[in-house]
Design a protein around this motif. Structure first.
Motif, short mmCIF file in Angstrom:
data_model
loop_
_atom_site.label_atom_id
_atom_site.label_comp_id
_atom_site.label_asym_id
_atom_site.label_seq_id
_atom_site.Cartn_x
_atom_site.Cartn_y
_atom_site.Cartn_z
N PRO A 2 0.78 -1.24 0.00
CA PRO A 2 0.00 0.00 0.00
C PRO A 2 0.81 1.29 0.00
N GLN A 3 1.99 1.28 0.63
CA GLN A 3 2.78 2.51 0.73
C GLN A 3 3.84 2.65 -0.38
N ILE A 4 3.88 1.68 -1.30
CA ILE A 4 4.98 1.60 -2.25
C ILE A 4 4.58 2.13 -3.63
N LYS A 38 10.12 2.18 8.29
CA LYS A 38 9.29 3.21 7.69
C LYS A 38 7.87 2.71 7.45
N ILE A 39 7.73 1.47 7.00
CA ILE A 39 6.39 0.90 6.78
C ILE A 39 5.57 0.95 8.07
N PHE A 40 6.22 0.64 9.19
CA PHE A 40 5.52 0.60 10.47
C PHE A 40 5.48 1.96 11.18
N GLY A 41 6.01 2.99 10.52
CA GLY A 41 5.96 4.33 11.09
C GLY A 41 6.91 4.57 12.23
N ASN A 73 13.09 6.31 -4.57
CA ASN A 73 12.12 5.82 -5.57
C ASN A 73 11.35 4.58 -5.12
N VAL A 74 11.13 4.45 -3.81
CA VAL A 74 10.42 3.28 -3.29
C VAL A 74 9.05 3.66 -2.71
N PHE A 75 9.04 4.64 -1.81
CA PHE A 75 7.79 4.99 -1.15
C PHE A 75 7.03 6.07 -1.92
N LYS A 76 5.71 6.03 -1.80
CA LYS A 76 4.86 7.04 -2.44
C LYS A 76 5.11 8.41 -1.82
#
Length: 312
Positions: A268-270, A291-294, A309-312
């Motif tokens: 979802p965040q990628i 980062k995914i888990f905040g 160039n990975v996360f939205k």
């Protein structure tokens, strides 16, 4: 005047309470849309970039079609198993975590880590997660017995070792764990060594090595279908990681066949970024997971970075 004030106050209070109700509904709606983070790490040992390019893996292709793929990710040095898997899970290189060879144990090693927890282990993503997200559930499935040595198991809720290069039971256990804990944040590490052992036994890029990759893809595909049926596929982040490539029947050197590996992520965040060529390292994986888990509070000794160039 008094009547006017009372009427004004009544209108004001009605308006105020209506606004509060609307804000509460919007807040509840936002909470409902906020997904509980789930991450499944798929680890295939000894999976070279060359092997990725030659083997057929339709399930991996489908999985990461909406995400990011790197075929130029660098292992840490030396390009051997335990230092690299430790780097993935600790956001650091051997010069920080101290694991320089496959025979490392907590009781016997040469290079001292820069930082340790109370039990003498270098801090892993599992420790950071447990301290930063108290409701998180963590699992670790593996079939090479030394792999878990650098990880403090008190931060793992479930651990399973499968013997003789077998991995199918662990794939089932990983699925069961994810379904059982779907209401909680989860980090599931699912690893197999059979690809590496095919390289050692027959040679990297031999038909047997390519077959081992393709067999793994079939098992991955079956797992993905079950996750879809269980209704947790679309809310899960998936990572594909490995430790090193190989040459002839070995690895540990600095040839490009040993020092370039696939690394992929979707969820979802990628971003839907496709193939990227920006710099990436095995020691960045822990930072991506954080980062995914905040998570923002990370060990001072971690030296990895979040790749571009990975996360939205």
């Amino acid at each position: 005047m008094c009547l006017y004030n009372n009427g004004f106050i009544k209108v004001f209070m009605r308006t105020f309470f209506l606004k509060m109700m609307v804000l509460s509904i919007l807040s509840l709606s936002a909470m409902a849309q906020r997904k509980v983070p789930h991450v499944l790490i798929i680890g295939l040992d000894g999976f070279s970039a060359e092997g990725f390019k030659m083997a057929k893996h339709p399930n991996l292709d489908m999985l990461f079609a909406d995400g990011v793929l790197s075929l130029t990710t660098r292992p840490v040095m030396p390009s051997v198993t335990l230092p690299n898997w430790t780097s993935h899970m600790t956001g650091s290189g051997p010069e920080e975590h101290g694991i320089t060879a496959n025979d490392w144990t907590l009781q016997k090693h040469t290079l001292q880590p820069i930082e340790t927890d109370a039990d003498g282990y270098y801090p892993s993503i599992f420790k950071v997660l447990k301290e930063g997200v108290p409701t998180v559930k963590t699992a670790y499935y593996y079939n090479w017995k030394e792999l878990i040595n650098p990880i403090n198991q008190k931060y793992l809720d479930e651990v399973s070792f499968e013997e003789k290069d077998e991995y199918k039971e662990n794939y089932q256990k990983a699925f069961d764990f994810m379904v059982k804990n779907k209401q909680n944040p989860t980090l599931t590490f699912l690893y197999s060594v059979h690809t590496d052992h095919a390289g050692h036994g027959f040679g990297w890029m031999t038909p047997q090595y390519i077959t081992a990759i393709e067999q793994a893809d079939v098992a991955i595909g079956a797992l993905l279908e079950k996750l879809k049926t269980a209704g947790i596929y679309k809310d899960t982040h998936f990572l594909l990681i490995t430790d090193h490539g190989g040459i002839n029947k070995g690895h540990g050197g600095v040839s490009m066949t040993e020092m370039q590996v696939p690394w992929a992520i979707t969820g979802p965040q990628i971003k839907k970024g496709g193939l990227i060529t920006s710099f990436n390292s095995n020691k960045n994986t822990g930072l991506v997971l954080a980062k995914i888990f905040g998570l923002t509070k990370l060990p001072d000794a971690w030296t990895g970075t979040v790749p571009k160039n990975v996360f939205k």
